[in-house]
Design an enzyme around this catalytic site. Structure first.
Site, PDB file in Angstrom:
ATOM      1  N   LYS A 182       3.274  29.450 -26.486  1.00 49.11           N
ATOM      2  CA  LYS A 182       2.002  29.575 -25.775  1.00 49.11           C
ATOM      3  C   LYS A 182       2.137  30.221 -24.393  1.00 49.11           C
ATOM      4  O   LYS A 182       1.179  30.839 -23.909  1.00 49.11           O
ATOM      5  CB  LYS A 182       1.318  28.211 -25.663  1.00 49.11           C
ATOM      6  N   ASN A 195      -3.327  30.135 -26.811  1.00 52.55           N
ATOM      7  CA  ASN A 195      -3.144  29.642 -28.182  1.00 52.55           C
ATOM      8  C   ASN A 195      -3.887  30.496 -29.204  1.00 52.55           C
ATOM      9  O   ASN A 195      -3.876  30.189 -30.396  1.00 52.55           O
ATOM     10  CB  ASN A 195      -3.584  28.171 -28.307  1.00 52.55           C
ATOM     11  N   ASP A 219      -8.021  25.376 -26.738  1.00 57.20           N
ATOM     12  CA  ASP A 219      -7.837  23.930 -26.619  1.00 57.20           C
ATOM     13  C   ASP A 219      -8.825  23.343 -25.619  1.00 57.20           C
ATOM     14  O   ASP A 219      -9.344  22.237 -25.809  1.00 57.20           O
ATOM     15  CB  ASP A 219      -6.410  23.604 -26.175  1.00 57.20           C
ATOM     16  N   GLY A 227       1.203  20.373 -22.046  1.00 56.60           N
ATOM     17  CA  GLY A 227       0.364  21.542 -22.220  1.00 56.60           C
ATOM     18  C   GLY A 227      -1.041  21.213 -22.662  1.00 56.60           C
ATOM     19  O   GLY A 227      -2.023  21.814 -22.181  1.00 56.60           O
ATOM     20  N   ASN A 234       0.031   9.835 -15.288  1.00 60.73           N
ATOM     21  CA  ASN A 234       1.177  10.099 -16.153  1.00 60.73           C
ATOM     22  C   ASN A 234       2.351   9.280 -15.637  1.00 60.73           C
ATOM     23  O   ASN A 234       2.443   8.976 -14.451  1.00 60.73           O
ATOM     24  CB  ASN A 234       1.525  11.597 -16.115  1.00 60.73           C
ATOM     25  N   ARG A 235       3.254   8.910 -16.559  1.00 65.97           N
ATOM     26  CA  ARG A 235       4.410   8.109 -16.126  1.00 65.97           C
ATOM     27  C   ARG A 235       5.253   8.878 -15.119  1.00 65.97           C
ATOM     28  O   ARG A 235       5.809   8.294 -14.202  1.00 65.97           O
ATOM     29  CB  ARG A 235       5.241   7.701 -17.341  1.00 65.97           C
ATOM     30  N   THR A 236       5.354  10.187 -15.279  1.00 62.29           N
ATOM     31  CA  THR A 236       6.007  11.025 -14.272  1.00 62.29           C
ATOM     32  C   THR A 236       4.914  11.620 -13.396  1.00 62.29           C
ATOM     33  O   THR A 236       4.263  12.596 -13.759  1.00 62.29           O
ATOM     34  CB  THR A 236       6.832  12.145 -14.938  1.00 62.29           C
ATOM     35  N   TYR A 259      -4.084  13.192 -33.975  1.00 59.31           N
ATOM     36  CA  TYR A 259      -4.837  13.254 -35.231  1.00 59.31           C
ATOM     37  C   TYR A 259      -4.017  12.810 -36.434  1.00 59.31           C
ATOM     38  O   TYR A 259      -4.502  12.842 -37.571  1.00 59.31           O
ATOM     39  CB  TYR A 259      -5.372  14.676 -35.466  1.00 59.31           C
ATOM     40  N   GLY A 309      -8.853  12.470 -32.850  1.00 58.28           N
ATOM     41  CA  GLY A 309      -8.207  13.735 -32.534  1.00 58.28           C
ATOM     42  C   GLY A 309      -8.607  14.895 -33.410  1.00 58.28           C
ATOM     43  O   GLY A 309      -8.443  16.056 -33.014  1.00 58.28           O
TER      44      GLY A 309
END
Length: 282
Positions: A72, A93, A109, A135, A155-157, A221, A242
């Site tokens: 991508k 995409n 997306d 992404g 986000n965890r990071t 999904y 999803g």
């Protein structure tokens, strides 16, 4: 026999390029072509030479290609033009060959996420908590913010979420636990891989963090009904599976390739059939 050459000449080829042989897009696009009687066909290509594939697209006159990871970002310098939103997201995409032969890159997306959420509620002014920083999360963040949502990323990071937020006016970042314990969101979007059968089938969110009346959208999904969505239903939230984002991003591709509105019902039926084959009910 005499009609065969003219029929073949009128057939327009679309497809997808990926490292993997399975393409859910193929079933949706083909179902759409059949439903509208369009002289199009769709072929998923397994590609290891991206530059060669794009040269082939130009030489063969392929109308459109769906682009999967890991291509991508890599594909962008190989194209003649990039749609403004795809450039902002930093990923393509979908590639469409114009009548002039130029290849233009898009990201569907983002619009897929927007259309999926709009089926349930208005986005303008919605307070959205987006989980994840990959992404897909980047595309969703740009799509929802562009449609008027107030966006918080978690986000965890944390640094990865901050990198996305820097490119989106008004977006903010919180730690995951802090974000989930807050009560100032109307929509929760899971854009992480947690929930996938072959990754981690658990929920990324404690059930008690989900409030009645909110909207919970999961981009996973496989399966269609994730642990997160089951928990959301028990808590009285509205849910979006999803498959809806997957369907709408493919529908936008369909529109770019054919120039006509996508037959959503036919494409949705084909998608559900393929997902059921890939992830049978347990």
């Amino acid at each position: 026999m005499s009609n065969a050459p003219s029929l073949a000449a009128r057939l327009t080829l679309c497809g997808s390029i990926s490292l993997y042989p399975v393409s859910l897009g193929s079933s949706m696009h083909l179902a759409g072509y059949r439903a509208l009687g369009l002289p199009f066909t769709y072929v998923p290509f397994r590609v290891t030479d991206l530059a060669g594939a794009i040269t082939g697209m130009r030489a063969l006159g392929i109308r459109g290609l769906g682009i999967s990871m890991p291509y991508k970002q890599e594909i962008m310098p190989l194209l003649d033009a990039i749609d403004a939103q795809a450039a902002q997201i930093g990923a393509v995409n979908t590639v469409v060959r114009g009548e002039d032969g130029r290849l233009r890159g898009y990201n569907t997306d983002a619009v897929g996420a927007v259309r999926a959420l709009e089926e349930v509620r208005a986005i303008q002014g919605a307070r959205v908590l987006l989980l994840g920083a990959g992404g897909a999360a980047r595309a969703i963040a740009h799509g929802l913010a562009g449609a008027g949502a107030s966006l918080v990323l978690a986000n965890r990071t944390r640094e990865k979420a901050e990198a996305i937020a820097q490119g989106i006016e008004g977006a903010s970042v919180r730690g995951l636990d802090e974000a989930l314990s807050a009560s100032d969101w109307d929509v929760l979007v899971n854009a992480t891989s947690k929930g996938m059968l072959d990754v981690d089938p658990g929920s990324p969110v404690p059930e008690e963090a989900i409030r009645p009346g909110t909207v919970v959208m999961d981009i996973v999904y496989k399966p269609i009904e994730t642990e997160l969505l089951r928990a959301a239903e028990r808590r009285g939230a509205r849910t979006i599976h999803g498959g809806r984002m997957l369907l709408h991003q493919a529908a936008r591709q369909f529109e770019l390739y054919t120039g006509v509105a996508a037959p959503l019902e036919a494409m949705d039926a084909a998608l559900r059939e393929q997902i059921s084959l890939l992830a049978p009910a347990r």
